[in-house]
Scaffold this active site. Structure first.
Site, PDB file in Angstrom:
ATOM      1  N   LYS A  83      -2.983   5.348  10.980  1.00 36.11           N
ATOM      2  CA  LYS A  83      -3.495   6.150   9.775  1.00 36.11           C
ATOM      3  C   LYS A  83      -4.913   7.160   9.742  1.00 36.11           C
ATOM      4  O   LYS A  83      -4.948   7.598   9.053  1.00 36.11           O
ATOM      5  CB  LYS A  83      -3.049   5.360   8.657  1.00 36.11           C
ATOM      6  CG  LYS A  83      -3.727   4.111   8.078  1.00 36.11           C
ATOM      7  CD  LYS A  83      -3.214   3.660   7.091  1.00 36.11           C
ATOM      8  CE  LYS A  83      -4.222   1.752   6.787  1.00 36.11           C
ATOM      9  NZ  LYS A  83      -6.130   2.108   6.844  1.00 36.11           N
ATOM     10  N   ASP A  84      -5.960   5.793  10.622  1.00 34.45           N
ATOM     11  CA  ASP A  84      -6.871   6.372  10.683  1.00 34.45           C
ATOM     12  C   ASP A  84      -6.850   7.914  11.443  1.00 34.45           C
ATOM     13  O   ASP A  84      -8.290   8.076  11.184  1.00 34.45           O
ATOM     14  CB  ASP A  84      -8.145   5.740  11.331  1.00 34.45           C
ATOM     15  CG  ASP A  84      -7.872   4.427  10.445  1.00 34.45           C
ATOM     16  OD1 ASP A  84      -7.751   4.610   8.967  1.00 34.45           O
ATOM     17  OD2 ASP A  84      -8.650   3.262  10.628  1.00 34.45           O
ATOM     18  N   ARG A 131      -5.407   8.938  -1.593  1.00 35.23           N
ATOM     19  CA  ARG A 131      -3.974   8.218  -2.415  1.00 35.23           C
ATOM     20  C   ARG A 131      -3.601   6.662  -3.556  1.00 35.23           C
ATOM     21  O   ARG A 131      -2.820   6.927  -4.173  1.00 35.23           O
ATOM     22  CB  ARG A 131      -3.491   7.606  -0.821  1.00 35.23           C
ATOM     23  CG  ARG A 131      -1.554   7.731  -1.264  1.00 35.23           C
ATOM     24  CD  ARG A 131      -1.376   6.231  -1.153  1.00 35.23           C
ATOM     25  NE  ARG A 131      -1.514   5.754   0.404  1.00 35.23           N
ATOM     26  CZ  ARG A 131      -1.168   4.527   0.300  1.00 35.23           C
ATOM     27  NH1 ARG A 131      -1.026   3.874  -0.225  1.00 35.23           N
ATOM     28  NH2 ARG A 131      -1.975   3.893   1.580  1.00 35.23           N
ATOM     29  N   ARG A 132      -4.257   5.734  -3.345  1.00 41.53           N
ATOM     30  CA  ARG A 132      -4.347   4.632  -3.661  1.00 41.53           C
ATOM     31  C   ARG A 132      -5.052   4.456  -5.288  1.00 41.53           C
ATOM     32  O   ARG A 132      -4.604   4.218  -6.396  1.00 41.53           O
ATOM     33  CB  ARG A 132      -4.940   3.439  -3.380  1.00 41.53           C
ATOM     34  CG  ARG A 132      -4.222   3.207  -1.923  1.00 41.53           C
ATOM     35  CD  ARG A 132      -5.080   1.917  -1.144  1.00 41.53           C
ATOM     36  NE  ARG A 132      -4.290   1.197   0.377  1.00 41.53           N
ATOM     37  CZ  ARG A 132      -4.968   0.782   1.264  1.00 41.53           C
ATOM     38  NH1 ARG A 132      -6.167   0.715   1.552  1.00 41.53           N
ATOM     39  NH2 ARG A 132      -3.993   0.747   2.240  1.00 41.53           N
ATOM     40  N   ARG A 149     -15.414  -0.128  -0.120  1.00 40.42           N
ATOM     41  CA  ARG A 149     -15.750   0.499   1.530  1.00 40.42           C
ATOM     42  C   ARG A 149     -16.353  -1.154   1.967  1.00 40.42           C
ATOM     43  O   ARG A 149     -16.334  -2.157   1.436  1.00 40.42           O
ATOM     44  CB  ARG A 149     -17.132   0.800   2.042  1.00 40.42           C
ATOM     45  CG  ARG A 149     -17.219   2.783   1.853  1.00 40.42           C
ATOM     46  CD  ARG A 149     -15.590   3.365   2.075  1.00 40.42           C
ATOM     47  NE  ARG A 149     -15.881   3.620   3.672  1.00 40.42           N
ATOM     48  CZ  ARG A 149     -16.529   3.364   5.071  1.00 40.42           C
ATOM     49  NH1 ARG A 149     -17.811   4.405   4.061  1.00 40.42           N
ATOM     50  NH2 ARG A 149     -16.801   3.218   5.363  1.00 40.42           N
ATOM     51  N   ARG A 155     -14.024  -7.264   0.538  1.00 39.72           N
ATOM     52  CA  ARG A 155     -13.481  -6.636  -0.225  1.00 39.72           C
ATOM     53  C   ARG A 155     -12.423  -7.743  -1.445  1.00 39.72           C
ATOM     54  O   ARG A 155     -12.963  -8.138  -2.354  1.00 39.72           O
ATOM     55  CB  ARG A 155     -11.732  -5.546   0.153  1.00 39.72           C
ATOM     56  CG  ARG A 155     -12.967  -4.590   0.720  1.00 39.72           C
ATOM     57  CD  ARG A 155     -12.088  -3.166   0.775  1.00 39.72           C
ATOM     58  NE  ARG A 155     -12.595  -2.214   1.821  1.00 39.72           N
ATOM     59  CZ  ARG A 155     -11.654  -1.207   1.619  1.00 39.72           C
ATOM     60  NH1 ARG A 155     -10.673  -0.815   1.211  1.00 39.72           N
ATOM     61  NH2 ARG A 155     -12.908  -0.245   3.151  1.00 39.72           N
ATOM     62  N   CYS A 239      -5.993  12.851   5.916  1.00 38.23           N
ATOM     63  CA  CYS A 239      -6.283  12.086   5.844  1.00 38.23           C
ATOM     64  C   CYS A 239      -6.768  10.801   5.350  1.00 38.23           C
ATOM     65  O   CYS A 239      -6.459   9.811   4.749  1.00 38.23           O
ATOM     66  CB  CYS A 239      -6.278  10.471   7.574  1.00 38.23           C
ATOM     67  SG  CYS A 239      -8.000  11.308   7.992  1.00 38.23           S
TER      68      CYS A 239
END
Length: 305
Positions: A83-84, A131-132, A149, A155, A239
């Protein structure tokens, strides 16, 4: 340039625990097939900066340094979270393998076992993904979304400390580093589709050297991930765009659903075809889905602030 003189396959990876774990999975699969491997840690701009991903150019900032190391011969293979990877082809490079895909879902990791529905009004939820952010605002417009980040433990630590009430993370990454215990709710792909290629790894090599890793390629994972990513490419969305997609193969039928999020609403397109009916099933299906999304106004949503 070929592999190191010793015959060792040098595998480039970012230095985070998750990146090293993912690269270790690839290394072990190559070793099962008789190869000798060596992990080479490469520092990327995305790892060195605390700026929001969108301001740095999206998740592709995690990729450039690894690709440079491949092209100049410092490593023979690079392992990325698929996805990156930008959807545009990289001159001189090739995705030699997409191993069997892991769980593509997102997960909510909240204090006190809270779910998205039971988080209190105004709860602080961390994510670095546009997106989230769009999905959270669509479901819970009352939440305070905090840009975050850092690696998975960083996180999760912000939730444990009370600074945040929850973060949204990829299930595959949590699983790979043994942190599924932190999940308070799995977000199912129907109502909460994820980033194109999420859960899959990309094993990149120099063009013409695909045989080095081709034994690791998983056909179904490749066709589903390619269908998702080619939809993203046709939408001309990077992306970091608020675009989600999910594809699955069931009894020879390739299903693809993609969703584009805007400030006020989202649009969805879903199509299917038999893999055996097309020379390029991923591309053909992506074209159908992207065409319908454009007809529904995707261009305006992708360009929306």
């Amino acid at each position: 340039m070929s592999a190191a003189p010793t015959g060792t396959i040098r595998i480039g990876t970012r230095g985070s625990e998750l990146a090293r774990t993912q690269t270790g999975l690839v290394a072990r699969e190559l070793e099962k097939r008789g190869a000798t491997t060596e992990l080479v840690i490469i520092s990327t701009e995305g790892d060195r900066s605390d700026a929001p991903l969108a301001s740095l150019g999206g998740a592709g900032v995690f990729v450039a340094a690894l690709r440079e190391a491949l092209l100049d011969g410092r490593v023979d293979v690079a392992v990325h979270s698929l996805k990156d990877l930008p959807t545009a082809p990289a001159p001189g490079l090739s995705i030699g393998a997409i191993p069997k895909r892991a769980d593509a879902r997102d997960a909510l990791c909240a204090r006190d076992g809270l779910t998205l529905q039971t988080l209190p009004e105004g709860a602080r939820v961390g994510t670095g993904s546009p997106r989230r952010v769009a999905q959270l605002r669509s479901r819970r417009p009352d939440l305070e979304i905090v840009d975050v980040r850092g690696n998975v433990d960083t996180r999760l630590g912000r939730v444990a400390s009370g600074e945040l009430d929850a973060v949204v993370l990829a299930v595959a990454g949590l699983d790979r580093i043994g942190r599924l215990d932190a999940v308070s709710e799995f977000l199912e792909l129907g109502p909460w589709p994820t980033a194109p290629g999420q859960g899959a790894l990309a094993v990149e090599v120099r063009a013409g050297e695909e045989k080095l890793v081709s034994a690791l390629d998983h056909k179904t994972s490749r066709v589903t991930a390619e269908a998702e990513r080619r939809t993203l490419a046709l939408l001309e969305a990077g992306c970091s765009a608020p675009v989600a997609a999910h594809a699955v193969v069931d009894d020879g039928l390739l299903f693809l659903s993609a969703r584009v999020y805007g400030p006020e609403h989202h649009i969805t397109s879903s199509h299917a075809l038999y893999v055996s009916d097309s020379k390029d099933p991923a591309g053909d299906l992506a074209e159908r889905v992207a065409k319908e999304l454009f007809e529904l106004g995707a261009a305006d949503l992708i360009g929306a602030p």
